[in-house]
Design a protein around this motif. Structure first.
Motif, mmCIF file in Angstrom:
data_model
loop_
_atom_site.group_PDB
_atom_site.id
_atom_site.type_symbol
_atom_site.label_atom_id
_atom_site.label_comp_id
_atom_site.label_asym_id
_atom_site.label_seq_id
_atom_site.Cartn_x
_atom_site.Cartn_y
_atom_site.Cartn_z
ATOM 1 N N GLU A 1 0.814 -1.213 0.000
ATOM 2 C CA GLU A 1 0.000 0.000 0.000
ATOM 3 C C GLU A 1 0.850 1.267 0.000
ATOM 4 O O GLU A 1 0.333 2.357 0.185
ATOM 5 C CB GLU A 1 -0.907 0.016 1.241
ATOM 6 N N GLY A 2 2.168 1.123 -0.191
ATOM 7 C CA GLY A 2 3.061 2.277 -0.150
ATOM 8 C C GLY A 2 2.693 3.326 -1.187
ATOM 9 O O GLY A 2 2.007 3.048 -2.164
ATOM 10 N N ASP A 3 3.190 4.540 -0.975
ATOM 11 C CA ASP A 3 2.870 5.622 -1.907
ATOM 12 C C ASP A 3 4.110 6.180 -2.614
ATOM 13 O O ASP A 3 4.045 7.207 -3.265
ATOM 14 C CB ASP A 3 2.109 6.737 -1.196
ATOM 15 N N GLU A 4 5.249 5.482 -2.474
ATOM 16 C CA GLU A 4 6.435 5.922 -3.193
ATOM 17 C C GLU A 4 6.172 5.783 -4.692
ATOM 18 O O GLU A 4 5.495 4.880 -5.134
ATOM 19 C CB GLU A 4 7.666 5.069 -2.845
ATOM 20 N N ILE A 5 6.769 6.672 -5.464
ATOM 21 C CA ILE A 5 6.615 6.630 -6.906
ATOM 22 C C ILE A 5 7.936 6.176 -7.508
ATOM 23 O O ILE A 5 8.995 6.759 -7.235
ATOM 24 C CB ILE A 5 6.218 8.009 -7.462
ATOM 25 N N TYR A 6 7.889 5.142 -8.314
ATOM 26 C CA TYR A 6 9.075 4.636 -9.005
ATOM 27 C C TYR A 6 8.907 4.919 -10.485
ATOM 28 O O TYR A 6 7.865 4.617 -11.071
ATOM 29 C CB TYR A 6 9.242 3.135 -8.758
ATOM 30 N N LEU A 7 9.933 5.476 -11.101
ATOM 31 C CA LEU A 7 9.867 5.827 -12.507
ATOM 32 C C LEU A 7 10.430 4.720 -13.400
ATOM 33 O O LEU A 7 10.213 4.739 -14.606
ATOM 34 C CB LEU A 7 10.612 7.136 -12.769
#
Length: 90
Positions: free
Chosen positions: A78-84
């Motif tokens: 459920e994390g909210d980190e954004i990975y590109l």
């Protein structure tokens, strides 16, 4: 969008597991990371389209030729980190 955290157990360090996972994830258009853990496991965070994430999970269960995967623990993340992109860390 599906996001999972995998813990891969077995003989998965020193056998090209991270590079294998990186190549599979990038080919599937996923973002996230793969890293070795101190206890000998490998951690994979993958996010992207449902079918692609499921395909990566199946690949992680098989692993590269030299690996001996005993178990893959799959958890919804459920994390909210954004990975590109998808990368190898640690």
């Amino acid at each position: 969008m599906k996001r999972v955290l995998l813990t891969v157990k077995g003989k998965v360090q020193g056998v090209g597991y991270r590079r294998f996972t990186l190549q599979k994830a990038r080919a599937l258009g996923l973002t996230g990371y793969v890293c070795n853990l101190e206890n000998g496991d490998v951690e994979v965070l993958a996010q992207g389209a449902y079918p692609a994430v499921d395909q990566l999970i199946a690949s992680c269960e098989a692993g590269p030729f030299a690996a001996d995967v005993s178990h893959v623990l799959v958890e919804d993340d459920e994390g909210d980190e954004i990975y590109l992109d998808f990368s190898v860390t640690g």
